[in-house]
Design a protein around this motif. Sequence first.
Motif, PDB file in Angstrom:
ATOM      1  N   ASP A 257       0.812  -1.319  -0.004  1.00 37.04           N
ATOM      2  CA  ASP A 257      -0.097  -0.001  -0.141  1.00 37.04           C
ATOM      3  C   ASP A 257       0.848   1.335  -0.104  1.00 37.04           C
ATOM      4  O   ASP A 257       0.622   2.213  -0.648  1.00 37.04           O
ATOM      5  CB  ASP A 257      -0.828  -0.010   1.121  1.00 37.04           C
ATOM      6  CG  ASP A 257      -2.514   0.282   0.873  1.00 37.04           C
ATOM      7  OD1 ASP A 257      -2.449   0.763  -0.474  1.00 37.04           O
ATOM      8  OD2 ASP A 257      -3.210   0.071   1.744  1.00 37.04           O
TER       9      ASP A 257
ATOM     10  N   LEU B  50       0.976   4.040  -2.980  1.00 36.34           N
ATOM     11  CA  LEU B  50       0.529   5.207  -2.750  1.00 36.34           C
ATOM     12  C   LEU B  50       1.671   6.202  -3.369  1.00 36.34           C
ATOM     13  O   LEU B  50       1.282   7.219  -4.341  1.00 36.34           O
ATOM     14  CB  LEU B  50       0.496   5.662  -1.086  1.00 36.34           C
ATOM     15  CG  LEU B  50       0.366   7.094  -0.747  1.00 36.34           C
ATOM     16  CD1 LEU B  50      -0.826   7.625  -1.389  1.00 36.34           C
ATOM     17  CD2 LEU B  50       0.621   7.310   0.608  1.00 36.34           C
TER      18      LEU B  50
ATOM     19  N   ALA C 150      -5.060  11.406  -3.424  1.00 41.76           N
ATOM     20  CA  ALA C 150      -3.993  10.195  -3.978  1.00 41.76           C
ATOM     21  C   ALA C 150      -5.083   9.506  -4.854  1.00 41.76           C
ATOM     22  O   ALA C 150      -4.448   8.723  -5.892  1.00 41.76           O
ATOM     23  CB  ALA C 150      -3.534   9.586  -2.758  1.00 41.76           C
ATOM     24  N   LEU C 151      -6.217   9.215  -4.577  1.00 43.76           N
ATOM     25  CA  LEU C 151      -6.854   8.163  -5.549  1.00 43.76           C
ATOM     26  C   LEU C 151      -7.053   8.682  -6.946  1.00 43.76           C
ATOM     27  O   LEU C 151      -6.880   8.173  -7.951  1.00 43.76           O
ATOM     28  CB  LEU C 151      -8.441   7.803  -4.770  1.00 43.76           C
ATOM     29  CG  LEU C 151      -8.376   6.996  -3.662  1.00 43.76           C
ATOM     30  CD1 LEU C 151      -9.815   7.024  -3.350  1.00 43.76           C
ATOM     31  CD2 LEU C 151      -7.719   5.875  -3.768  1.00 43.76           C
TER      32      LEU C 151
ATOM     33  N   ALA D  62      -4.031   8.380  -8.566  1.00 47.97           N
ATOM     34  CA  ALA D  62      -3.849   6.670  -9.205  1.00 47.97           C
ATOM     35  C   ALA D  62      -4.496   6.792 -10.508  1.00 47.97           C
ATOM     36  O   ALA D  62      -4.190   6.040 -11.209  1.00 47.97           O
ATOM     37  CB  ALA D  62      -4.198   5.927  -8.049  1.00 47.97           C
TER      38      ALA D  62
ATOM     39  N   ASN E 248      -4.725   2.040  -2.222  1.00 45.38           N
ATOM     40  CA  ASN E 248      -4.633   2.694  -3.209  1.00 45.38           C
ATOM     41  C   ASN E 248      -4.289   1.755  -4.511  1.00 45.38           C
ATOM     42  O   ASN E 248      -3.203   0.763  -4.293  1.00 45.38           O
ATOM     43  CB  ASN E 248      -3.288   3.705  -3.059  1.00 45.38           C
ATOM     44  CG  ASN E 248      -3.024   4.737  -4.272  1.00 45.38           C
ATOM     45  OD1 ASN E 248      -2.823   4.188  -5.482  1.00 45.38           O
ATOM     46  ND2 ASN E 248      -3.393   5.949  -3.941  1.00 45.38           N
TER      47      ASN E 248
END
Length: 548
Positions: free
Chosen positions: A261, A265, A436-437, A440, A505
Amino acid sequence: MTNARTLTIVLFVVLVAVTLAITIWASRQNRTATDFYAGGRSFSAFQNGMAIGGDYMSAASFLGIAGIIALSGYDGFLYSIGFLVAWLVALLLVAEFLRNAGRYTMADVLAFRMRQRPVRSAAAVSTVTVSVFYLIAQMVGAGSLVALLLGIKSGQTFLGMSAETAKVATILLVGALMIVYVVVGGMKGTTYVQIVKAFLLMGGAILMTILVLAAYKFNLSDLLGAAAEKSGKGAAFLEPGLKYGKEVAGDPTQTFYNKMDLLSLGLALVLGTAGLPHILIRFYTVPTAKAARRSVLWAIGIIGSFYLLTLALGFGAAALVGSKDIVAQDPGGNTAAPQLAQALGKRFLGGDVGGASLLAIIAAVAFATILAVVAGLTLASSSSVAHDFYANVLRKGEASERQEINVARGSAFVIGAISIVLAIFAQKLNVAFLVALAFAVAASGNLPAILYSLFWKRFNTVGATAAIYGGLGSAVLLVVFSPVVSSLPTSWFPDADFAWFPLQNPGIISIPLGFFFGWLATMLSSEKADDARYAELEVRSLTGAGAH
């Protein structure tokens, strides 16, 4: 508290009035599509660098990162590092090439040597998806901020509204304002609002940093010691592993997932910026590729300085406010910076009135931050719908500029409405985490297609659509079936449990998948790449010859 609320509301209204005045003034200079989409390409490198900073230093930066550092210590600073390092990727691989090869949107580069309709459709879908993820984060931040501003905690009311209702009302207000900024001001109005906001945010962060350091006689060791003590986590607060990469005794599988994870990230943060649509369109607002490159250098200086300040804000909030009070106000920690402002005001300006005054100023700055960023995001996504999907897919390049701009304005309403509804359900999540999503998703869908288009001669239309849809689809799918959406108390739907994907993430899986799908589809496709168009794109992207 009544005086504090009055001061807060007055500052709040003044700020909105000033930004609306800038927007209306700028709207009078919007005569062509270039004015609406790219601000007439009239901004200098410094102005664009400030605007990029204003666009990038979002609610996630100011509210979310300060909150994560205040609650998770050392691990929270990973966001600051990741967000900053990402600019090197944008500078070296994307900024200059995009400015030379494109016109208004990311899809202009992707479609340059491909079949227009499938590639522009895919780019429009990706742009809107990434923008909506990002918009949700800003609106959640706005809801938390205004609840704090008005002094509303759970169980209290304001004008007959509970804390939860007030947050929803704020999300609706921010949504309405962002639509007005885009519909009326276009890129010029949005850019000027972002420049003003960048000055305000840097000024506010510098002031708070000086006051935090003054509270501990400019002794960093004392500040960190107090933060660790008040956090309730002791020395672990200043060491890695509190939030990410945790070692779980007797459970090697969960330990492995925790470490993955962390890697996921980091990968999303570092690669995401170069695929963010609202950042990419900023490179079109300057007159030359040289100015695009210089504006990124200005942005790196401004953003880097700001992220260093987030250390003082986060640890200062942990030391002077305490994690218990931060979580009591907002479970995601999104109000740590404004609560720190209130504590500093009480200490240095005297009593509740001093606390309320500094809180009102910093909260107004944070609200300006949110308004500027949501305007930029809405403009990017509505521009893509109008320019890519409507003008080039539905109308096959035969739409007039006036029709295109009207569709962009209509799209702003629809995208704003979708974001408002989703943000209402995401209020428990930390805004830096939500962003952060978005990073991604951007790195999974947009970045592979952009890099392959610019640097791989064989790349074709089938590969471009596969890279975008494959990367985007895998990222969104993994988010939906992750603990972000269900199974945890802080999930979107905490009472449900369909989280079969263990990471929070998706980047470590979805980013390589985006590149893989683009490569595989290109290799399996019988479609021939247009060598002449690739040669033209290469010359244009490297030299600027023929750039708009």
